[in-house]
Design a protein around this motif. Structure first.
Motif, PDB file in Angstrom:
ATOM      1  N   PRO A 157       0.823  -1.206   0.000  1.00 28.61           N
ATOM      2  CA  PRO A 157       0.000   0.000   0.000  1.00 28.61           C
ATOM      3  C   PRO A 157       0.863   1.265   0.000  1.00 28.61           C
ATOM      4  O   PRO A 157       1.832   1.366   0.761  1.00 28.61           O
ATOM      5  CB  PRO A 157      -0.800  -0.094   1.302  1.00 28.61           C
ATOM      6  CG  PRO A 157      -0.693  -1.527   1.726  1.00 28.61           C
ATOM      7  CD  PRO A 157       0.636  -1.995   1.225  1.00 28.61           C
ATOM      8  N   VAL A 158       0.515   2.212  -0.839  1.00 29.61           N
ATOM      9  CA  VAL A 158       1.143   3.537  -0.807  1.00 29.61           C
ATOM     10  C   VAL A 158       0.012   4.577  -0.840  1.00 29.61           C
ATOM     11  O   VAL A 158      -0.022   5.456  -1.670  1.00 29.61           O
ATOM     12  CB  VAL A 158       2.143   3.743  -1.971  1.00 29.61           C
ATOM     13  CG1 VAL A 158       3.427   2.990  -1.719  1.00 29.61           C
ATOM     14  CG2 VAL A 158       1.559   3.307  -3.326  1.00 29.61           C
ATOM     15  N   TYR A 159      -0.890   4.425   0.138  1.00 32.51           N
ATOM     16  CA  TYR A 159      -2.114   5.231   0.160  1.00 32.51           C
ATOM     17  C   TYR A 159      -1.906   6.605   0.781  1.00 32.51           C
ATOM     18  O   TYR A 159      -2.657   7.525   0.504  1.00 32.51           O
ATOM     19  CB  TYR A 159      -3.219   4.560   0.978  1.00 32.51           C
ATOM     20  CG  TYR A 159      -3.546   3.132   0.648  1.00 32.51           C
ATOM     21  CD1 TYR A 159      -3.249   2.575  -0.601  1.00 32.51           C
ATOM     22  CD2 TYR A 159      -4.179   2.326   1.585  1.00 32.51           C
ATOM     23  CE1 TYR A 159      -3.576   1.258  -0.892  1.00 32.51           C
ATOM     24  CE2 TYR A 159      -4.514   1.016   1.304  1.00 32.51           C
ATOM     25  CZ  TYR A 159      -4.213   0.477   0.069  1.00 32.51           C
ATOM     26  OH  TYR A 159      -4.531  -0.821  -0.202  1.00 32.51           O
ATOM     27  N   GLY A 160      -0.943   6.724   1.713  1.00 35.88           N
ATOM     28  CA  GLY A 160      -0.873   7.936   2.510  1.00 35.88           C
ATOM     29  C   GLY A 160      -2.145   8.072   3.339  1.00 35.88           C
ATOM     30  O   GLY A 160      -2.601   7.111   3.950  1.00 35.88           O
ATOM     31  N   GLU A 161      -2.766   9.237   3.294  1.00 40.64           N
ATOM     32  CA  GLU A 161      -3.999   9.474   4.035  1.00 40.64           C
ATOM     33  C   GLU A 161      -5.226   9.467   3.139  1.00 40.64           C
ATOM     34  O   GLU A 161      -6.333   9.731   3.589  1.00 40.64           O
ATOM     35  CB  GLU A 161      -3.916  10.827   4.749  1.00 40.64           C
ATOM     36  CG  GLU A 161      -2.798  10.932   5.766  1.00 40.64           C
ATOM     37  CD  GLU A 161      -2.737  12.292   6.407  1.00 40.64           C
ATOM     38  OE1 GLU A 161      -3.679  13.091   6.221  1.00 40.64           O
ATOM     39  OE2 GLU A 161      -1.745  12.573   7.103  1.00 40.64           O
TER      40      GLU A 161
END
Length: 236
Positions: free
Chosen positions: A231-235
């Protein structure tokens, strides 16, 4: 704590290199000492391109939905640099806005060609060279590929295919080539800001931050990681 990478004497092939994320990945590899083979159908001098070439970045124009073009570019990279160690499958696009029952078949073909076929063809032709140095592949899937959704189902399906392709390569190439995927949500790009002007852009993830994760997945720090969807969703 700061993190740095040293890819001196290594060669990275990056597809979709003229886009916002692709250009950030090229820059990150170059800053870490790698020689970068930046590939795209869009040349750096195009008004839509984000890529700046330099001493460490060589541009190769090619359509990665066309197998002959892919074979040619991969051959040219090996001829020019004698090897390559990493493949970053960044080429991709988004289309949506209509339910499946109202979506043209041409949209299906376009999304699967750009998002999945490019990753397949690049990986297919890169693998014989990556095996020579126990190399690594990182591809871009998407958070939305984890479930169905209204209006962009074909995009989600194409990105789910990228994730499954990644898992398959990891299994088939176990002990020789590592393969992982990153899973962005909304990336903070000029195109996305224009498309969603009222969104909270502060919650979106910058291309440079995703590029750092891609470098980490190519580095020795993740030498036991293969087949992962990160995952590289951040916020967002």
């Amino acid at each position: 704590m700061s993190v740095s990478f040293d890819f001196t004497d290594r060669v990275a092939l990056v597809t979709g290199a003229s886009g916002a994320l692709g250009s950030a990945v090229c820059e990150a590899f170059a800053d870490a000492g790698a020689t970068v083979a930046a590939a795209d159908v869009v040349a750096p001098d195009d008004e839509d391109a984000h890529l700046d070439t330099g001493d460490a970045i060589d541009f190769y124009e090619g359509d990665f939905t066309d197998e002959d073009d892919v074979a040619r570019v991969v051959s040219e990279v090996v001829d020019d640099h004698g090897r390559f160690d990493y493949l970053a499958n960044i080429a991709g696009t988004w289309r949506g806005g209509t339910p499946v029952a109202e979506t043209d078949a041409d949209t299906f073909d376009f999304l699967f060609d750009v998002n999945l076929k490019t990753a397949f063809l690049a990986s297919k032709h890169a693998l014989p060279h990556l095996r020579d140095g126990n190399g690594s592949i990182v591809s871009v899937s998407a958070r939305s590929s984890l479930e169905g959704g209204e209006g962009d189902g074909l995009y989600r399906a194409s990105k789910a295919g990228v994730r499954l392709l990644t898992e398959t390569i990891a299994e088939e190439e176990k002990g020789e080539v590592r393969a992982n995927a990153v899973m962005p949500s909304v990336i903070d790009t000029p195109a996305n800001r224009e498309m969603m002007p009222d969104a909270d852009h502060e919650k979106w993830v910058a291309p440079a931050d995703i590029a750092e994760t891609i470098l980490a997945l190519c580095s020795d720090a993740t030498g036991v990681t293969s087949g992962a969807a990160v995952p590289v969703y951040g916020e967002s």
